[in-house]
Each structure stands twice: as C-alpha cells, then as structure tokens.
Design a protein around this motif. Structure first.
Motif, PDB file in Angstrom:
ATOM      1  N   GLU A  58      39.065  28.775  44.285  1.00 41.85           N
ATOM      2  CA  GLU A  58      37.898  29.505  43.766  1.00 41.85           C
ATOM      3  C   GLU A  58      38.117  31.010  43.868  1.00 41.85           C
ATOM      4  O   GLU A  58      37.831  31.769  42.932  1.00 41.85           O
ATOM      5  CB  GLU A  58      36.645  29.099  44.549  1.00 41.85           C
ATOM      6  CG  GLU A  58      35.366  29.680  44.006  1.00 41.85           C
ATOM      7  CD  GLU A  58      34.646  28.765  43.049  1.00 41.85           C
ATOM      8  OE1 GLU A  58      33.465  29.022  42.799  1.00 41.85           O
ATOM      9  OE2 GLU A  58      35.252  27.806  42.532  1.00 41.85           O
ATOM     10  N   ASP A  59      38.638  31.469  44.997  1.00 44.18           N
ATOM     11  CA  ASP A  59      38.916  32.902  45.177  1.00 44.18           C
ATOM     12  C   ASP A  59      39.978  33.366  44.180  1.00 44.18           C
ATOM     13  O   ASP A  59      39.862  34.453  43.592  1.00 44.18           O
ATOM     14  CB  ASP A  59      39.385  33.182  46.603  1.00 44.18           C
ATOM     15  CG  ASP A  59      38.276  33.025  47.634  1.00 44.18           C
ATOM     16  OD1 ASP A  59      37.087  33.051  47.234  1.00 44.18           O
ATOM     17  OD2 ASP A  59      38.597  32.866  48.826  1.00 44.18           O
ATOM     18  N   ARG A  62      38.453  33.724  40.689  1.00 46.38           N
ATOM     19  CA  ARG A  62      37.700  34.987  40.534  1.00 46.38           C
ATOM     20  C   ARG A  62      38.660  36.160  40.319  1.00 46.38           C
ATOM     21  O   ARG A  62      38.422  37.036  39.489  1.00 46.38           O
ATOM     22  CB  ARG A  62      36.832  35.236  41.762  1.00 46.38           C
ATOM     23  CG  ARG A  62      35.686  34.252  41.925  1.00 46.38           C
ATOM     24  CD  ARG A  62      34.877  34.557  43.184  1.00 46.38           C
ATOM     25  NE  ARG A  62      33.902  33.544  43.443  1.00 46.38           N
ATOM     26  CZ  ARG A  62      32.696  33.470  42.880  1.00 46.38           C
ATOM     27  NH1 ARG A  62      32.348  34.411  41.997  1.00 46.38           N
ATOM     28  NH2 ARG A  62      31.848  32.510  43.162  1.00 46.38           N
ATOM     29  N   GLU A  63      39.757  36.179  41.073  1.00 47.30           N
ATOM     30  CA  GLU A  63      40.740  37.261  40.937  1.00 47.30           C
ATOM     31  C   GLU A  63      41.405  37.213  39.566  1.00 47.30           C
ATOM     32  O   GLU A  63      41.591  38.249  38.917  1.00 47.30           O
ATOM     33  CB  GLU A  63      41.782  37.144  42.043  1.00 47.30           C
ATOM     34  CG  GLU A  63      42.824  38.256  42.016  1.00 47.30           C
ATOM     35  CD  GLU A  63      43.841  38.126  43.146  1.00 47.30           C
ATOM     36  OE1 GLU A  63      44.824  38.896  43.122  1.00 47.30           O
ATOM     37  OE2 GLU A  63      43.662  37.269  44.027  1.00 47.30           O
ATOM     38  N   GLN A  65      40.179  36.003  36.784  1.00 45.13           N
ATOM     39  CA  GLN A  65      39.220  36.445  35.768  1.00 45.13           C
ATOM     40  C   GLN A  65      39.059  37.957  35.797  1.00 45.13           C
ATOM     41  O   GLN A  65      38.931  38.605  34.750  1.00 45.13           O
ATOM     42  CB  GLN A  65      37.881  35.745  35.979  1.00 45.13           C
ATOM     43  CG  GLN A  65      37.929  34.258  35.640  1.00 45.13           C
ATOM     44  CD  GLN A  65      36.631  33.550  35.967  1.00 45.13           C
ATOM     45  OE1 GLN A  65      35.862  33.991  36.817  1.00 45.13           O
ATOM     46  NE2 GLN A  65      36.386  32.445  35.295  1.00 45.13           N
ATOM     47  N   ARG A  66      39.044  38.517  36.991  1.00 47.08           N
ATOM     48  CA  ARG A  66      38.890  39.973  37.114  1.00 47.08           C
ATOM     49  C   ARG A  66      40.089  40.698  36.501  1.00 47.08           C
ATOM     50  O   ARG A  66      39.935  41.736  35.841  1.00 47.08           O
ATOM     51  CB  ARG A  66      38.745  40.352  38.588  1.00 47.08           C
ATOM     52  CG  ARG A  66      38.569  41.850  38.835  1.00 47.08           C
ATOM     53  CD  ARG A  66      38.370  42.132  40.308  1.00 47.08           C
ATOM     54  NE  ARG A  66      39.524  41.720  41.091  1.00 47.08           N
ATOM     55  CZ  ARG A  66      40.639  42.436  41.225  1.00 47.08           C
ATOM     56  NH1 ARG A  66      40.755  43.601  40.584  1.00 47.08           N
ATOM     57  NH2 ARG A  66      41.640  42.003  41.964  1.00 47.08           N
ATOM     58  N   GLU A 104      27.613  30.350  39.949  1.00 49.28           N
ATOM     59  CA  GLU A 104      28.548  30.996  40.867  1.00 49.28           C
ATOM     60  C   GLU A 104      29.198  32.242  40.266  1.00 49.28           C
ATOM     61  O   GLU A 104      29.738  33.071  40.997  1.00 49.28           O
ATOM     62  CB  GLU A 104      29.634  29.998  41.292  1.00 49.28           C
ATOM     63  CG  GLU A 104      29.121  28.794  42.052  1.00 49.28           C
ATOM     64  CD  GLU A 104      28.490  29.156  43.386  1.00 49.28           C
ATOM     65  OE1 GLU A 104      28.789  30.262  43.903  1.00 49.28           O
ATOM     66  OE2 GLU A 104      27.707  28.352  43.905  1.00 49.28           O
ATOM     67  N   THR A 106      31.708  32.128  37.860  1.00 51.47           N
ATOM     68  CA  THR A 106      33.085  31.888  37.410  1.00 51.47           C
ATOM     69  C   THR A 106      33.128  31.203  36.047  1.00 51.47           C
ATOM     70  O   THR A 106      34.197  30.747  35.626  1.00 51.47           O
ATOM     71  CB  THR A 106      33.845  31.021  38.435  1.00 51.47           C
ATOM     72  OG1 THR A 106      33.131  29.795  38.632  1.00 51.47           O
ATOM     73  CG2 THR A 106      33.995  31.750  39.758  1.00 51.47           C
TER      74      THR A 106
END
Length: 203
Positions: A58-59, A62-63, A65-66, A104, A106
């Motif tokens: 999950e982390d 997010r990274e 996608q960023r 969330e 994401t």
C-alpha cells in the motif's frame, strides 16, 4: 553475515513491493497476495520471507502514484469520490458506507467505488436497481468479521456513468462492527456520506 542477510531480505521486500505496486497501478490487479507473488516471480525472488506485507505494498502504491501518476490520479480520485457521493445518495435508505481505494486515496482508473450497504432485506436493494432498470451482476464476497470469523455476503456490480460500482450487502446488526481490512487486518476504515462530503470539501 546475519546483518548482510537481513539487508538483502529487506531490499528484496522493497523491490517486490515496488513491482507489485506497478502491477496494481498498471493492470488493475487488486489482490495484493497475487500481486506480490507475481512481482516476486518476475524478479526471480522465491524466498517466502522476502514477500512484503500488504501495508508495505500500500505504501509503495502511494509512492508509485505520486511519482508516476501525479498528472491524472488526483483527478480520477476526485471523480470516483463524486461518483461515490451520488451512489450513496441513491442508496441512502441502506446506511451506505464508503470503503476501499476511493476512501483511502489510492483509487485509479481501474478502481470501483466500493460501498457497504446495511440491510436485513437484500432483495430491497435488488428491487431498487431493477426499478431503475440498472443492469447488474450478482456475486458473493467473503468478509472477515474478526480474526476467527469469515462469512460470504451478496455483492452487486454495475456501472453508473461509466464508473464501476461495487456494493456488498451486510446485515443491519453489523453496522456497528467494521469488518477487518484486507491490508492492515485491523477494523476497516469506513465513511458516511457526511464524511465523504468533508473529504471532497477539503480537497
């Protein structure tokens, strides 16, 4: 030697998490276990101890996608949340709760709006869709209520304005008991319509 081995394992976990995040983002694969197994196979890593936890994936997502989806992911997320707001209004009589990637943060182009509806009469939900002539697919989904209890509940999938909507119908007495999250294995984060409105206002 033990320290170097631990470092290699940690690096392998990180590489698998990053590759799993890429698979999830680019292919729409949402089964985290399957994603990390595929990622490990692609990287030629076959040590079970090197598989990252779901929270690590999950982390990494997010990274990813960023870094690689910064131009479109925020827009898609907002569109999904606006669609969720409309769906929650439509199902207002069934105490809807938003869950999953749209809540969330994401969500991407592959993500469905996932709602939990609480009712002791699932046929009433089906009747509402049929009354509005909304075509749907009916399935079931296993939900973990706690660490020792998992049960199957009816799920309906349909499309609204091009947005996939996924609803799971749960008994009304479970409204006060959040199911366990598949990523954290802790009580699932859920949002009411008012909480979603606040998220959209903050954004």
């Amino acid at each position: 030697m033990g320290g170097r081995g631990a470092m290699r394992t940690q690096e392998a976990r990180r590489r698998i998490a990053i590759e799993a995040a890429r698979l999830i983002s680019e292919t729409g694969l949402r089964d985290y276990r399957q994603a990390k197994q595929k990622a490990a196979a692609r990287l030629g890593i076959f040590d079970e101890t090197s598989l990252p936890k779901n929270a690590e994936i999950e982390d990494a997502l997010r990274e990813y996608q960023r870094l690689f989806r910064a131009d479109d992911q925020p827009r898609i997320l907002r569109e999904r949340r606006e669609a969720a707001r409309e769906a929650m209004r439509f199902f207002a009589d069934f105490e809807p709760r938003l869950v999953g990637a749209v809540l969330e943060g994401t969500a991407d182009a592959h993500s469905a709006v996932c709602l939990h509806l609480y009712t002791d009469q699932p046929d009433a939900v089906i009747a509402l869709l049929q009354e509005r002539r909304i075509a749907y697919d009916e399935e079931s989904r296993r939900i973990r209520l706690d660490r020792d209890t998992a049960r199957d509940y009816p799920t309906l999938r349909f499309s609204a304005g091009g947005t996939p909507i996924d609803i799971t119908m749960l008994p009304y007495d479970l409204l006060r008991q959040a199911p366990l999250d598949r990523v954290s294995e802790r009580p699932m984060r859920r949002a009411t319509a008012a909480m979603l409105d606040a998220l959209l206002a903050d954004a």
